[in-house]
Design a protein around this motif. Structure first.
Motif, PDB file in Angstrom:
ATOM      1  N   GLY A 164       0.967  -0.196 -19.653  1.00 44.47           N
ATOM      2  CA  GLY A 164       1.745   0.670 -18.778  1.00 44.47           C
ATOM      3  C   GLY A 164       1.152   0.723 -17.379  1.00 44.47           C
ATOM      4  N   PRO A 165       1.598   1.703 -16.585  1.00 47.45           N
ATOM      5  CA  PRO A 165       1.108   1.811 -15.205  1.00 47.45           C
ATOM      6  C   PRO A 165      -0.415   1.904 -15.169  1.00 47.45           C
ATOM      7  CG  PRO A 165       2.948   3.290 -15.551  1.00 47.45           C
ATOM      8  CD  PRO A 165       2.572   2.736 -16.901  1.00 47.45           C
ATOM      9  N   GLN A 166      -0.986   1.223 -14.194  1.00 52.18           N
ATOM     10  CA  GLN A 166      -2.437   1.112 -14.096  1.00 52.18           C
ATOM     11  C   GLN A 166      -2.867   1.399 -12.667  1.00 52.18           C
ATOM     12  OE1 GLN A 166      -3.707  -2.778 -15.345  1.00 52.18           O
ATOM     13  NE2 GLN A 166      -5.708  -2.577 -14.465  1.00 52.18           N
ATOM     14  N   GLU A 167      -3.901   2.211 -12.508  1.00 48.36           N
ATOM     15  CA  GLU A 167      -4.548   2.411 -11.220  1.00 48.36           C
ATOM     16  C   GLU A 167      -6.049   2.310 -11.425  1.00 48.36           C
ATOM     17  OE1 GLU A 167      -1.519   5.309  -8.756  1.00 48.36           O
ATOM     18  OE2 GLU A 167      -3.594   5.925  -9.006  1.00 48.36           O
ATOM     19  N   ILE A 168      -6.665   1.520 -10.569  1.00 53.05           N
ATOM     20  CA  ILE A 168      -8.110   1.329 -10.615  1.00 53.05           C
ATOM     21  C   ILE A 168      -8.627   1.541  -9.202  1.00 53.05           C
ATOM     22  CG2 ILE A 168      -9.987  -0.262 -11.199  1.00 53.05           C
ATOM     23  CD1 ILE A 168      -7.793  -2.012 -12.581  1.00 53.05           C
ATOM     24  N   SER A 169      -9.728   2.259  -9.087  1.00 53.86           N
ATOM     25  CA  SER A 169     -10.330   2.431  -7.760  1.00 53.86           C
ATOM     26  C   SER A 169     -11.846   2.425  -7.894  1.00 53.86           C
ATOM     27  CB  SER A 169      -9.868   3.732  -7.125  1.00 53.86           C
ATOM     28  OG  SER A 169     -10.279   4.849  -7.887  1.00 53.86           O
ATOM     29  N   ARG A 170     -12.493   2.097  -6.789  1.00 52.96           N
ATOM     30  CA  ARG A 170     -13.945   2.163  -6.755  1.00 52.96           C
ATOM     31  C   ARG A 170     -14.414   2.242  -5.305  1.00 52.96           C
ATOM     32  NH1 ARG A 170     -14.422  -3.628  -9.549  1.00 52.96           N
ATOM     33  NH2 ARG A 170     -14.280  -5.013  -7.741  1.00 52.96           N
ATOM     34  N   THR A 171     -15.669   2.643  -5.171  1.00 57.14           N
ATOM     35  CA  THR A 171     -16.286   2.835  -3.860  1.00 57.14           C
ATOM     36  C   THR A 171     -17.421   1.844  -3.684  1.00 57.14           C
ATOM     37  OG1 THR A 171     -15.721   5.185  -3.900  1.00 57.14           O
ATOM     38  CG2 THR A 171     -17.476   4.519  -2.390  1.00 57.14           C
ATOM     39  N   LEU A 172     -17.538   1.310  -2.477  1.00 51.96           N
ATOM     40  CA  LEU A 172     -18.622   0.405  -2.123  1.00 51.96           C
ATOM     41  C   LEU A 172     -19.376   1.011  -0.948  1.00 51.96           C
ATOM     42  CD1 LEU A 172     -20.071  -2.415  -2.197  1.00 51.96           C
ATOM     43  CD2 LEU A 172     -18.355  -3.154  -0.522  1.00 51.96           C
ATOM     44  N   GLU A 173     -20.699   1.026  -1.042  1.00 47.53           N
ATOM     45  CA  GLU A 173     -21.579   1.438   0.058  1.00 47.53           C
ATOM     46  C   GLU A 173     -22.504   0.262   0.342  1.00 47.53           C
ATOM     47  OE1 GLU A 173     -21.294   4.334   1.565  1.00 47.53           O
ATOM     48  OE2 GLU A 173     -20.160   5.533   0.111  1.00 47.53           O
TER      49      GLU A 173
END
Length: 165
Positions: free
Chosen positions: A130-139
């Motif tokens: 089904g619907p998918q959202e992926i997020s992440r942060t880079l420093e």
């Protein structure tokens, strides 16, 4: 660009094989994500379009979003904001995937207190379940604007690649 092209080429091949499309909303990468994807021959099959959403004017004019569209407390250069823009660009361009990058390339930080080298990337699409959202942060910890722009583009393209394989 040379570091981005092999990854973009593989993404292009995957999108073509899957008969899927992508739309891009980028900020601090300054168009490098789109440029890399468009450098692949046959990109018109999978690349729906994109925008460099770098200012409030672009947020309103290109994304057709305003403050009222953002939940209380949401601000640029965060994972929730990146998800909002990934969903929005996906819907606006009727793409299978929406990819967003938003951050502070440097040499200084942004107006929200994020240091140079901070970015958030997000991907919105239709996963197997089904619907998918992926997020992440880079420093990155770098103040080098050009290096950060390249790192941000690699991070965003890597997120898309990981979802496709």
């Amino acid at each position: 660009m040379q570091t981005l092209l092999p990854l973009a080429s593989e993404i292009g091949a995957l999108l073509k094989a899957r008969r899927e499309t992508v739309a891009i909303s980028e900020s601090s990468s300054g168009g490098l994500i789109s440029a890399a994807l468009l450098a692949v021959p046959g990109a018109s099959v999978y690349y729906r379009g994109g925008g460099v959403i770098y200012t409030p004017q672009a947020f309103r004019g290109l994304m057709d979003l305003g403050r009222a569209d953002m939940p209380d407390g949401m601000r640029s250069s965060t994972e929730p904001y990146a998800c909002l823009l990934a969903r929005t660009i996906r819907g606006k361009l009727d793409a299978d995937w929406g990819l967003c990058e938003t951050g502070a390339s440097g040499p200084g930080g942004n107006g929200y207190g994020d240091a140079a080298g901070h970015t958030c990337v997000a991907l919105a699409g239709q996963g197997a379940d089904g619907p998918q959202e992926i997020s992440r942060t880079l420093e990155t910890g770098l103040a080098d604007r050009e290096a950060n722009m390249r790192h941000f583009a690699v991070e965003a393209l890597s997120l898309l690649h990981e979802a496709l394989v």
